[in-house]
Design an enzyme around this catalytic site. Structure first.
Site, PDB file in Angstrom:
ATOM      1  N   TYR A 105       0.822  -1.211   0.000  1.00 56.31           N
ATOM      2  CA  TYR A 105       0.000   0.000   0.000  1.00 56.31           C
ATOM      3  C   TYR A 105       0.862   1.269   0.000  1.00 56.31           C
ATOM      4  CZ  TYR A 105      -4.485  -2.404   0.749  1.00 56.31           C
ATOM      5  OH  TYR A 105      -5.609  -3.161   0.608  1.00 56.31           O
ATOM      6  N   SER A 126      -7.641 -13.055   0.741  1.00 54.04           N
ATOM      7  CA  SER A 126      -8.326 -11.957   0.062  1.00 54.04           C
ATOM      8  C   SER A 126      -8.464 -12.328  -1.411  1.00 54.04           C
ATOM      9  CB  SER A 126      -7.523 -10.660   0.214  1.00 54.04           C
ATOM     10  OG  SER A 126      -8.173  -9.577  -0.401  1.00 54.04           O
ATOM     11  N   ASN A 127      -9.652 -12.111  -1.958  1.00 52.42           N
ATOM     12  CA  ASN A 127      -9.921 -12.347  -3.384  1.00 52.42           C
ATOM     13  C   ASN A 127      -9.857 -13.817  -3.787  1.00 52.42           C
ATOM     14  OD1 ASN A 127     -10.013  -9.404  -4.133  1.00 52.42           O
ATOM     15  ND2 ASN A 127      -7.872  -9.511  -3.469  1.00 52.42           N
ATOM     16  N   TRP A 139     -13.499  -4.952   0.413  1.00 52.29           N
ATOM     17  CA  TRP A 139     -12.675  -3.828  -0.025  1.00 52.29           C
ATOM     18  C   TRP A 139     -13.395  -3.064  -1.139  1.00 52.29           C
ATOM     19  CZ3 TRP A 139     -10.602  -3.635  -5.046  1.00 52.29           C
ATOM     20  CH2 TRP A 139     -10.505  -4.844  -5.764  1.00 52.29           C
ATOM     21  N   GLY A 164     -13.958   2.821  -4.698  1.00 54.88           N
ATOM     22  CA  GLY A 164     -12.900   3.817  -4.733  1.00 54.88           C
ATOM     23  C   GLY A 164     -13.392   5.237  -4.968  1.00 54.88           C
ATOM     24  N   LEU A 195     -18.460   5.731  -7.162  1.00 49.38           N
ATOM     25  CA  LEU A 195     -19.898   5.834  -6.951  1.00 49.38           C
ATOM     26  C   LEU A 195     -20.375   7.280  -7.043  1.00 49.38           C
ATOM     27  CD1 LEU A 195     -22.251   3.890  -6.110  1.00 49.38           C
ATOM     28  CD2 LEU A 195     -21.838   4.633  -3.770  1.00 49.38           C
ATOM     29  N   PHE A 196     -19.482   8.227  -6.734  1.00 47.27           N
ATOM     30  CA  PHE A 196     -19.874   9.628  -6.672  1.00 47.27           C
ATOM     31  C   PHE A 196     -19.579  10.407  -7.949  1.00 47.27           C
ATOM     32  CE2 PHE A 196     -18.233   8.343  -2.410  1.00 47.27           C
ATOM     33  CZ  PHE A 196     -19.466   8.141  -1.824  1.00 47.27           C
TER      34      PHE A 196
END
Length: 302
Positions: free
Chosen positions: A56, A161-162, A212, A217, A220-221
């Site tokens: 990250y 994860s995934n 996650w 990210g 959506l907006f």
């Protein structure tokens, strides 16, 4: 606010219903003092699970976060640290990586854990996740190193994860410790895991997923796709009914799933943290839930 803590697995740890994600921590441009105050504010609001990974922030998030724990060691006992490993990215901070790839060898997993412990100034990780399944992964090798790390006390719990349901079950069959979660992608803009059996398998086995990118990210907006526009219009209409913002509603939509997932919210804005906390207490009418699903799919539920 310990009421946000819930057990993720019958034989697993308690984690906060909302996790704080550190993917973009370096981009928040906080000084160490500012970051310390932000982390303290997050923990005070009951969000005590910190989700990170070795990769990250171009391999910089964990060292930055670790500086806070070094300066404020009392915070460590109030939080649950989650880390992921197995991805290897091209980066100036990892010059040995010539191409993005997955590395799930026991050597890489151990080195990643040792580096994370050093960077985070801690003796143990509350939860270690294998970041992504690799076509070259050796399940028995992964099971062996996870068991060793748990026995050594360097990780308290393990997960993935995934992973697909088959991959999850396959690894669990080789392990003598429980896989306590599968951190998967899901949102109103990504519903694949609602229908491909991933949530079903976890619910069947009484294992609660982490999620996650629950707001895709932020897409959506702002995304202008037909899907995103449909979803936003529906969210705006229903947000007026429920007296909340659309991000609260979008998170509440995920929290309604019977597998009782734990979304990871990656934000450096305390106001957005407050909204995430609010989502944990919002109940949606069943028909409103399906109206949002219909907006995502672009067609009526058959």
């Amino acid at each position: 606010m310990s009421e946000l803590l819930e057990r993720i697995h019958p034989d697993g740890p308690e984690v906060s219903r909302i996790s704080a994600g550190m993917l973009r921590l370096p981009t928040w441009n906080y000084s160490d003092r500012e970051l310390g105050k932000f982390i303290e504010a997050v923990v005070e609001r009951g969000i005590t699970t910190i989700d990170s990974a070795d990769i990250y922030g171009d391999y910089l998030s964990q060292p930055l976060f670790g500086r806070i724990l070094k300066d404020r060691p009392e915070l460590r006992g109030r939080m649950q640290l989650v880390s992921k490993c197995g991805n290897a990215l091209v980066s100036e901070n990892r010059p040995e990586n010539k191409v993005n790839h997955y590395n799930t060898t026991k050597e890489h997993i151990r080195n990643s854990v040792e580096t994370s412990l050093k960077d985070l100034h801690t003796d143990y990780l509350d939860l270690l996740l294998i970041h992504r399944p690799s076509p070259l992964m050796n399940i028995d090798e992964i099971a062996g190193i996870l068991s060793d790390l748990a026995e050594e006390g360097k990780i308290r719990y393990a997960g993935v994860s995934n992973f697909t349901p088959m991959q999850f079950v396959w690894l669990q069959e080789r392990l003598d410790i429980p896989l306590v979660t599968n951190q998967i992608q899901a949102s109103l803009l990504f519903t694949d895991t609602l229908f491909n059996g991933t949530f079903n398998q976890l619910q069947r086995d009484n294992i609660r997923p982490m999620i996650w990118s629950p707001l895709k990210g932020g897409a959506l907006f702002y995304r202008k796709s037909h899907q995103a526009v449909r979803v936003r219009i529906t969210l705006l209409k229903l947000a007026e009914k429920y007296g909340c913002s659309i991000d609260v509603l979008a998170l509440a939509w995920l929290l309604q799933l019977p597998s009782k997932p734990f979304p990871v919210v990656g934000t450096g804005n305390i106001l957005h943290i407050d909204k995430a906390v609010k989502s944990a207490s919002l109940d949606l009418d069943r028909q409103d839930w399906f109206e949002l699903l219909e907006a995502s799919l672009g067609e009526p539920v058959p």
